[in-house]
Scaffold this motif. Structure first.
Motif, PDB file in Angstrom:
ATOM      1  N   ALA A   1       0.843  -1.209   0.000  1.00 57.73           N
ATOM      2  CA  ALA A   1       0.000   0.000   0.000  1.00 57.73           C
ATOM      3  C   ALA A   1       0.875   1.254   0.000  1.00 57.73           C
ATOM      4  N   LYS A   2       1.934   1.221   0.781  1.00 53.22           N
ATOM      5  CA  LYS A   2       2.838   2.380   0.874  1.00 53.22           C
ATOM      6  C   LYS A   2       3.419   2.711  -0.518  1.00 53.22           C
ATOM      7  N   VAL A   3       3.895   1.680  -1.214  1.00 49.23           N
ATOM      8  CA  VAL A   3       4.492   1.918  -2.538  1.00 49.23           C
ATOM      9  C   VAL A   3       3.434   2.471  -3.497  1.00 49.23           C
ATOM     10  N   ILE A   4       2.253   1.860  -3.490  1.00 51.22           N
ATOM     11  CA  ILE A   4       1.185   2.309  -4.404  1.00 51.22           C
ATOM     12  C   ILE A   4       0.835   3.777  -4.132  1.00 51.22           C
ATOM     13  N   ILE A   5       0.765   4.136  -2.866  1.00 49.19           N
ATOM     14  CA  ILE A   5       0.396   5.515  -2.512  1.00 49.19           C
ATOM     15  C   ILE A   5       1.544   6.472  -2.828  1.00 49.19           C
ATOM     16  N   GLU A   6       2.728   6.133  -2.365  1.00 43.24           N
ATOM     17  CA  GLU A   6       3.835   7.088  -2.494  1.00 43.24           C
ATOM     18  C   GLU A   6       4.319   7.247  -3.934  1.00 43.24           C
TER      19      GLU A   6
ATOM     20  N   ASN B   1      -0.496   8.725   6.163  1.00 39.80           N
ATOM     21  CA  ASN B   1       0.474   9.100   7.204  1.00 39.80           C
ATOM     22  C   ASN B   1       0.949   7.883   7.991  1.00 39.80           C
ATOM     23  N   TYR B   2       0.021   6.947   8.191  1.00 42.39           N
ATOM     24  CA  TYR B   2       0.342   5.735   8.956  1.00 42.39           C
ATOM     25  C   TYR B   2       1.425   4.918   8.262  1.00 42.39           C
ATOM     26  N   VAL B   3       1.299   4.763   6.930  1.00 45.50           N
ATOM     27  CA  VAL B   3       2.293   3.935   6.230  1.00 45.50           C
ATOM     28  C   VAL B   3       3.574   4.716   5.899  1.00 45.50           C
ATOM     29  N   LYS B   4       3.513   6.048   6.058  1.00 49.21           N
ATOM     30  CA  LYS B   4       4.680   6.881   5.739  1.00 49.21           C
ATOM     31  C   LYS B   4       5.913   6.458   6.534  1.00 49.21           C
ATOM     32  N   THR B   5       5.681   6.143   7.801  1.00 49.88           N
ATOM     33  CA  THR B   5       6.805   5.838   8.684  1.00 49.88           C
ATOM     34  C   THR B   5       7.331   4.405   8.519  1.00 49.88           C
ATOM     35  N   LEU B   6       6.600   3.619   7.738  1.00 46.36           N
ATOM     36  CA  LEU B   6       6.987   2.208   7.586  1.00 46.36           C
ATOM     37  C   LEU B   6       8.210   2.087   6.674  1.00 46.36           C
ATOM     38  N   SER B   7       9.218   1.349   7.142  1.00 47.27           N
ATOM     39  CA  SER B   7      10.410   1.185   6.306  1.00 47.27           C
ATOM     40  C   SER B   7      10.284  -0.095   5.479  1.00 47.27           C
ATOM     41  N   LEU B   8      10.495   0.010   4.189  1.00 44.09           N
ATOM     42  CA  LEU B   8      10.404  -1.180   3.328  1.00 44.09           C
ATOM     43  C   LEU B   8      11.504  -2.188   3.664  1.00 44.09           C
ATOM     44  N   TYR B   9      12.609  -1.668   4.213  1.00 39.89           N
ATOM     45  CA  TYR B   9      13.681  -2.593   4.630  1.00 39.89           C
ATOM     46  C   TYR B   9      13.197  -3.457   5.785  1.00 39.89           C
ATOM     47  N   TYR B  10      12.438  -2.826   6.693  1.00 48.15           N
ATOM     48  CA  TYR B  10      11.881  -3.576   7.823  1.00 48.15           C
ATOM     49  C   TYR B  10      10.861  -4.605   7.296  1.00 48.15           C
TER      50      TYR B  10
ATOM     51  N   GLU C   1      10.875  -7.208  -4.644  1.00 44.61           N
ATOM     52  CA  GLU C   1       9.634  -8.003  -4.786  1.00 44.61           C
ATOM     53  C   GLU C   1       8.412  -7.206  -4.309  1.00 44.61           C
ATOM     54  N   ILE C   2       8.584  -6.483  -3.209  1.00 44.96           N
ATOM     55  CA  ILE C   2       7.468  -5.694  -2.666  1.00 44.96           C
ATOM     56  C   ILE C   2       7.098  -4.592  -3.665  1.00 44.96           C
ATOM     57  N   GLU C   3       8.117  -3.953  -4.215  1.00 43.98           N
ATOM     58  CA  GLU C   3       7.853  -2.860  -5.168  1.00 43.98           C
ATOM     59  C   GLU C   3       7.228  -3.365  -6.469  1.00 43.98           C
ATOM     60  N   THR C   4       7.735  -4.480  -6.994  1.00 43.61           N
ATOM     61  CA  THR C   4       7.145  -4.953  -8.267  1.00 43.61           C
ATOM     62  C   THR C   4       5.729  -5.476  -8.032  1.00 43.61           C
ATOM     63  N   PHE C   5       5.503  -6.094  -6.888  1.00 43.97           N
ATOM     64  CA  PHE C   5       4.122  -6.502  -6.555  1.00 43.97           C
ATOM     65  C   PHE C   5       3.228  -5.272  -6.633  1.00 43.97           C
ATOM     66  N   ALA C   6       3.635  -4.198  -5.952  1.00 49.79           N
ATOM     67  CA  ALA C   6       2.806  -2.989  -5.875  1.00 49.79           C
ATOM     68  C   ALA C   6       2.578  -2.386  -7.265  1.00 49.79           C
TER      69      ALA C   6
ATOM     70  N   LEU D   1      -6.005  -3.124  -0.346  1.00 50.35           N
ATOM     71  CA  LEU D   1      -5.305  -3.058  -1.641  1.00 50.35           C
ATOM     72  C   LEU D   1      -6.239  -2.939  -2.857  1.00 50.35           C
ATOM     73  N   PRO D   2      -7.279  -3.788  -2.981  1.00 55.60           N
ATOM     74  CA  PRO D   2      -8.140  -3.644  -4.167  1.00 55.60           C
ATOM     75  C   PRO D   2      -8.847  -2.280  -4.227  1.00 55.60           C
ATOM     76  N   ALA D   3      -9.158  -1.727  -3.067  1.00 54.94           N
ATOM     77  CA  ALA D   3      -9.817  -0.411  -3.063  1.00 54.94           C
ATOM     78  C   ALA D   3      -8.860   0.668  -3.566  1.00 54.94           C
ATOM     79  N   LEU D   4      -7.577   0.522  -3.251  1.00 49.12           N
ATOM     80  CA  LEU D   4      -6.589   1.511  -3.708  1.00 49.12           C
ATOM     81  C   LEU D   4      -6.539   1.591  -5.231  1.00 49.12           C
ATOM     82  N   VAL D   5      -6.794   0.449  -5.901  1.00 50.53           N
ATOM     83  CA  VAL D   5      -6.713   0.465  -7.365  1.00 50.53           C
ATOM     84  C   VAL D   5      -8.098   0.618  -8.002  1.00 50.53           C
TER      85      VAL D   5
END
Ligand SMILES: Nc1nc2c(c(=O)[nH]1)N[C@H]1C(S)=C(S)[C@@H](COP(=O)(O)OP(=O)(O)OC[C@H]3O[C@@H](n4cnc5c(=O)[nH]c(N)nc54)[C@H](O)[C@@H]3O)O[C@H]1N2
Ligand SMILES: Nc1nc2c(c(=O)[nH]1)N[C@H]1C(S)=C(S)[C@@H](COP(=O)(O)OP(=O)(O)OC[C@H]3O[C@@H](n4cnc5c(=O)[nH]c(N)nc54)[C@H](O)[C@@H]3O)O[C@H]1N2
Ligand SMILES: [Mo]
Length: 636
Positions: A221-226, A247-256, A267-272, A304-308
């Protein structure tokens, strides 16, 4: 030729054509049914073996030995019904109607045979089950986001490009759905812990660590939004709490996210990116949500489906018809005491259940923490009646056992929790036993009840349900199935929008956004107890025999323990211990072991539920948490 409907607890609810020739049953898939498409799954194809099984119960039994000993004497129907009626009356007089519990589940999904017996228990004002064994956490989670767990008509997939099987082994559990997606050339992705047969047949496979789905979905969701890939107009007009979620997902680190899920940032980015581009639809599984974090995971995935830009871009449940008439809750004169299904053992231990009537279910195979449940039954004075086709483990622990017939022997109809068709089931023969509704009427008569609803005939109930739902009886008789049209619908949330900020969840004391908690267990290995190809939970173990009781373990975990392929091992935790053969497999990742679902204990001497956790997820309707089980393994 008569139409049958496969009544198993399965997504597909197949329409079949059946006949009996020279005393032998044959079945095939109804070629006209758009989902069944003229073929049956391997379990369906073997239904004649189940129907003709030698070990079907033929006469009622009264227990003469200890619970579980298998010592019974045969009796006739009048004798058995007389004993049950007397005991039921005495129990109600002595302990009140709420000390009686009817425990049933989806062993047969026929509208009449699933629901009709409940009329008697409602009439008697007994305690009722609050279902939590199967899909409850996901139900609650989807209601938190959409106000409903009913998603897309799967036939709409014809117009889609991408389906994601998230925590569902569709090739085994939803074969007709999987085949439909293949036939319509959808791109298929799977998100699972295990490299399942579905994963092996998918275009892409995301192998995730157990219980980290919340983080994965939030990361996507973070990748799709950002990256601005979401459907801005749709989100603006239909989503409640988007800015707060952003704002909630803003602080989430993709490395984490990557570290925890075991998936790479790429993989997370290409999925998104690909998910957004192809506007994917997600089939959210039932298996994976049976864990302590299952509800939170489904909430995150649902976003996720609602985002798209999908209004209902998920598949989870389908309730096409109103079946309440068959169940007859209107016969109650006081509200039901509800007993959480997962707490059966606890209520028996507390002496709150004195009479237990079980049908359509085999809890002594299917409930978790079998050692506790069995001990509770042995030590209590609860009177147990089981109505089943076979002498199951549950039957062995019962005081009276009544033989059931099969759906080939009586009329019924069935809907599906996956597609929008109702199927007709016409009787083709009569071998042994009585239907759930016949037993209900016999019992009511023995109790001296006069209420006409309890004596209504099966065909009348069926026709009434068809009429209430505005369906065509003629079409159903002619084709063997009828499609229930979809009505326009809105999101039934407090805001009337899709709630990324869930007010309903907040009302239960949860975080407005899905929350990740690091999975923790007392033992080193996570035990997954998923579905097996040839059974439906415990059903068919005795008739199809092709079951796989082995423990699957990753070679790295095996070598640490000096275990070789084919070794006998002990699998153990605080709940219990079992012995089986180890099979080394790279399909299960390190840190995870797998034992298939809930086989017959009387055949194997054990099953996975001697190890599974009986914790419940209170905030998600006391949902089960089978997958939150940790064990260790040693060679013996
Ligand atoms: N052949 C067959 N079909 C069945 C049944 C059966 O017993 N056998 N049972 C019927 C019933 S009652 C039901 S409820 C449905 C269940 O249908 P499914 O949802 O397909 O069933 P499961 O196999 O329990 O779980 C699906 C997958 O979840 C994965 N999983 C476990 N933990 C996690 C996790 O943390 N994350 C992710 N992403 N995946 C995880 C498991 O590896 C498994 O492959 O099937 C129905 N159909
Ligand atoms: N380890 C582990 N355990 C699990 C699960 C898991 O994934 N792993 N999954 C859980 C899930 S999702 C579910 S839904 C539950 C299901 O748990 P149960 O509801 O106990 O399911 P079944 O084993 O299918 O048992 C159904 C019983 O009904 C009987 N039956 C069939 N037709 C009729 C009929 O017409 N009349 C009568 N009277 N009886 C009939 C069958 O013979 C069978 O004994 O199991 C749960 N248990
Ligand atoms: Mo289930």
């Amino acid at each position: 030729m008569p139409f049958s409907a496969c009544m198993r607890d399965c997504y597909d609810t197949c329409s079949m054509v059946a006949k009996v020739k020279n005393g032998r049953l044959t079945v095939r898939g109804n070629p006209k049914h758009p989902i069944t498409a003229g073929f049956l799954c391997p379990k369906g194809a073997l239904l004649p073996r189940w129907f003709h099984a030698e070990d079907r119960l033929k006469a009622p039994l009264i227990r003469t030995g200890e619970r579980g000993s298998g010592e019974f004497r045969k009796t006739d129907w009048d004798g058995a019904i007389g004993i049950i009626a007397r005991k039921l009356r005495e129990t109600i007089e002595e302990h009140g109607s709420e000390s009686v519990l009817v425990y049933q589940y989806a062993g047969d999904r026929g509208v009449v045979n699933y629901a009709f017996p409940l009329r008697l228990f409602h009439y008697l004002n007994t305690a009722m089950l609050d279902y939590g064994i199967c899909d409850r956490a996901g139900q609650e989670a989807l209601r938190d986001v959409y106000g409903t767990a009913i998603g897309m008509d799967p036939e709409e997939l014809k117009n889609q490009r991408l389906i994601i099987y998230w925590g569902i082994n569709a090739f085994w559990t939803n074969l007709h759905g999987f085949t439909f997606a293949k036939k319509h050339d959808l791109e298929i992705w799977t998100v699972d812990v295990v490299r399942t047969e579905t994963a092996k047949r998918s275009h892409r496979f995301f192998q995730i660590k157990p219980d980290t789905d919340v983080l994965f979905a939030l990361g996507v969701a973070k990748v799709i939004i950002e990256e601005g890939l979401y459907d801005k107009a749709f989100v603006r007009g239909n989503v409640y709490g988007f800015e707060e979620f952003k704002n909630y997902v803003k602080t989430l680190s993709l490395y984490y996210v990557s570290e925890e899920t075991g998936l790479s940032v790429e993989e997370i980015e290409t999925f998104a990116r690909d998910f957004a581009e192809k506007r994917g639809v997600i089939h959210i599984g039932y298996g994976f949500q049976r864990s302590l974090s299952g509800g939170e995971a489904v909430r995150a995935i649902a976003i996720l489906p609602a985002l798209v830009g999908h209004r209902f871009g998920f598949i989870y449940d389908m309730k096409t018809i109103d079946k309440s008439y068959a169940e007859g809750a209107f016969l109650r004169t006081k509200p039901a005491k509800k007993i959480p299904q997962m707490k059966l053992a606890e209520y028996i231990e507390r002496g709150e259940i004195k009479f237990l009537y079980i049908y359509n279910s085999n809890p002594l195979a299917s409930l978790p923490n079998q050692n506790r449940l069995r001990k509770a039954l042995v030590e209590s004075d609860v009177f147990v009646v089981t109505h089943d086709i076979f002498l199951t483990d549950t039957a062995l622990y019962s005081d009276v056992v009544l033989p059931a017939n099969t759906f080939f022997e009586r009329p019924d109809i069935a809907d599906s929790y996956y597609h929008r068709y109702v199927a007709l089931n016409e009787p083709v023969a009569r071998l042994y036993g009585k239907s759930n509704s016949e037993v209900t009427r016999l019992l009511a008569k023995a109790l001296g009840i006069n209420n006409p609803y309890i004596y209504e005939g099966d065909e009348d109930v069926i026709k009434k349900v068809i009429e209430i739902n505005g369906l065509s009886w003629e079409e159903l008789k002619r084709e063997g199935f009828v499609k229930v049209p979809e009505k326009p619908r809105a999101w039934e949330t407090p805001s009337g929008e899709i709630e990324f900020f869930s007010q309903r969840a907040v009302g239960r004391g949860l975080n407005p956004f899905p929350e990740y908690r690091k999975p923790e267990g007392k033992s080193p290995l996570r035990l997954l107890p998923p579905t097996h190809r040839m059974t439906i939970t415990s059903q068919y173990h005795n008739t199809y025999v092709m079951i796989d009781p082995n423990l699957y373990i990753n070679p790295s975990d095996a070598s640490e323990r000096g275990i070789k392929d084919g070794d006998t091992v002990e699998v153990f935790n605080d709940y219990g211990s079992i012995r089986t053969i180890a099979r080394l497999s790279d399909d299960v990742p390190p840190g995870v072991v797998l034992l298939y679902k809930a086989f017959w204990v009387k055949i194997l001497g054990w099953n996975a539920n001697f190890l599974t956790a009986d914790e419940t997820v209170e905030k998600y309707g006391n949902a089960s948490a089978y997958h939150s089980t940790w064990v260790d393994v040693k060679r013996i």
